[in-house]
Write a protein that holds these residues in place. Structure first.
Motif, short mmCIF file in Angstrom:
data_model
loop_
_atom_site.label_atom_id
_atom_site.label_comp_id
_atom_site.label_asym_id
_atom_site.label_seq_id
_atom_site.Cartn_x
_atom_site.Cartn_y
_atom_site.Cartn_z
N HIS A 72 0.78 -1.42 -0.41
CA HIS A 72 -0.39 0.26 0.12
C HIS A 72 0.51 1.18 0.37
O HIS A 72 2.35 1.30 0.58
CB HIS A 72 -1.23 0.24 1.31
N PRO A 73 0.75 2.34 -0.36
CA PRO A 73 1.18 3.36 -0.58
C PRO A 73 1.58 4.36 0.13
O PRO A 73 2.95 4.67 0.26
CB PRO A 73 0.70 4.94 -1.90
N SER A 74 0.68 3.99 1.26
CA SER A 74 1.07 4.85 2.90
C SER A 74 2.20 4.26 3.34
O SER A 74 3.17 4.30 4.11
CB SER A 74 -0.24 4.57 3.87
N ILE A 75 2.85 2.48 3.31
CA ILE A 75 3.44 2.28 4.11
C ILE A 75 4.87 2.35 3.22
O ILE A 75 5.96 2.77 3.51
CB ILE A 75 3.38 0.12 3.72
N ARG A 76 5.38 3.04 1.83
CA ARG A 76 6.16 3.90 1.38
C ARG A 76 7.57 2.74 1.35
O ARG A 76 8.49 2.35 1.29
CB ARG A 76 6.80 4.59 1.93
N LYS A 77 7.53 1.32 0.59
CA LYS A 77 7.89 0.08 0.45
C LYS A 77 7.91 -0.16 -0.80
O LYS A 77 6.84 0.19 -1.49
CB LYS A 77 7.77 -0.68 1.60
N ASP A 78 8.99 -0.19 -1.61
CA ASP A 78 8.88 -0.83 -2.74
C ASP A 78 8.71 -1.48 -3.15
O ASP A 78 9.09 -2.54 -1.80
CB ASP A 78 10.58 -0.34 -3.81
N PRO A 79 8.17 -2.48 -4.28
CA PRO A 79 7.56 -4.16 -4.52
C PRO A 79 8.61 -4.45 -4.15
O PRO A 79 10.06 -3.89 -4.63
CB PRO A 79 6.77 -4.07 -6.28
N HIS A 87 11.56 -15.45 3.65
CA HIS A 87 10.99 -15.85 4.66
C HIS A 87 9.19 -14.98 4.93
O HIS A 87 10.03 -13.48 4.96
CB HIS A 87 12.16 -15.81 5.78
N ILE A 88 8.53 -15.67 5.12
CA ILE A 88 7.91 -14.42 4.71
C ILE A 88 6.30 -15.59 6.15
O ILE A 88 6.55 -16.81 6.07
CB ILE A 88 6.26 -14.18 4.15
N ARG A 89 6.40 -14.72 7.55
CA ARG A 89 5.60 -15.36 8.62
C ARG A 89 4.24 -13.77 9.03
O ARG A 89 4.27 -13.19 8.78
CB ARG A 89 6.45 -16.00 9.21
N ALA A 90 3.18 -15.56 9.35
CA ALA A 90 2.06 -14.17 9.76
C ALA A 90 2.01 -14.14 11.10
O ALA A 90 2.37 -15.65 11.85
CB ALA A 90 1.31 -14.43 9.50
N VAL A 104 16.29 -11.77 0.68
CA VAL A 104 17.12 -11.98 0.63
C VAL A 104 18.95 -11.53 0.56
O VAL A 104 19.99 -11.57 1.74
CB VAL A 104 17.85 -12.23 -1.14
N ALA A 105 18.22 -10.00 0.87
CA ALA A 105 19.62 -9.07 1.38
C ALA A 105 19.24 -9.24 2.86
O ALA A 105 20.24 -8.32 2.93
CB ALA A 105 19.30 -7.22 0.64
N GLY A 106 18.97 -9.41 3.44
CA GLY A 106 18.55 -9.59 4.81
C GLY A 106 17.97 -8.75 5.79
O GLY A 106 18.09 -8.02 6.21
N LYS A 107 17.42 -7.78 5.21
CA LYS A 107 16.68 -6.92 5.43
C LYS A 107 15.31 -7.35 5.83
O LYS A 107 14.49 -8.50 5.07
CB LYS A 107 15.96 -5.59 4.54
N ARG A 108 15.12 -6.65 6.68
CA ARG A 108 13.63 -7.32 8.44
C ARG A 108 12.63 -6.21 8.23
O ARG A 108 12.92 -5.08 8.24
CB ARG A 108 13.51 -8.14 9.39
N PHE A 109 11.35 -6.16 7.92
CA PHE A 109 10.47 -5.29 8.44
C PHE A 109 8.83 -5.93 7.95
O PHE A 109 8.88 -7.01 8.26
CB PHE A 109 10.36 -4.85 7.26
N ARG A 110 7.93 -5.19 9.25
CA ARG A 110 7.37 -6.36 9.30
C ARG A 110 6.09 -4.65 9.01
O ARG A 110 5.83 -3.77 9.24
CB ARG A 110 7.04 -5.46 11.18
N ILE A 111 4.81 -5.67 8.82
CA ILE A 111 3.53 -4.82 7.83
C ILE A 111 2.69 -5.23 8.43
O ILE A 111 1.86 -5.44 9.35
CB ILE A 111 3.22 -5.00 6.47
N THR A 112 1.90 -4.41 9.83
CA THR A 112 0.37 -3.87 10.65
C THR A 112 0.24 -2.52 10.52
O THR A 112 0.37 -1.76 10.14
CB THR A 112 1.30 -4.13 12.11
N PRO A 113 -1.25 -2.90 10.54
CA PRO A 113 -1.86 -4.22 10.84
C PRO A 113 -2.86 -4.34 9.33
O PRO A 113 -2.84 -4.30 8.18
CB PRO A 113 -3.57 -3.48 11.38
#
Length: 133
Positions: A72-79, A87-90, A104-113
């Motif tokens: 979503h544009p409000s998250i301000r992350k590139d596709p 890895h993805i987990r909920a 793969v580059a080792g970056k971690r981020f969290r999308i909520t809600p």
């Protein structure tokens, strides 16, 4: 806040209200009658409220297609392409669903809600794609 910043006739007196001392302190820094710190603060609050409203109208935080993840544009992350996702987990915390992504580059981020059903489907889709390779 914007009125205090733009109208010099409004005087702010520190009171027992929480944060009133800070507002009174910032209100005294004026340039041609405008309190620059309070204008910046009001602009930041307005911007964030706009982003929250935008996200509230369109609750889909993450879209998954054949190419990868779009946010979503409000998250301000590139596709992210599927080849960039390791890895993805909920996780459900305090009734809100969170999506944790490791690249793969080792970056971690969290999308909520996130929507519960959409996130579960996304995690299942990624797991199925990972099993295929």
């Amino acid at each position: 806040m914007a009125l205090i910043a733009l109208i010099p006739a409004i005087e702010v007196e520190p009171s027992s209200a929480r944060g009133s001392e800070l507002i009174a302190y910032l209100a005294q820094f004026r340039w041609q009658g405008i309190s620059i710190p309070l204008v910046l603060f009001a602009a930041a609050v307005t911007y964030n409220l706009g982003q929250m409203a935008r996200r509230w109208i369109d609750e889909t935080a993450v879209l998954a297609d054949d190419e990868g993840l779009r946010f979503h544009p409000s998250i301000r992350k590139d596709p992210l392409g599927w080849d960039e996702v390791r890895h993805i987990r909920a996780e459900s915390r305090f009734g809100a669903m969170q999506l944790h992504i490791l690249t793969v580059a080792g970056k971690r981020f969290r999308i909520t809600p996130c929507d519960h059903d959409e996130v579960r489907a996304l995690v299942a889709r990624f797991a199925a794609m990972s099993d295929e390779t």
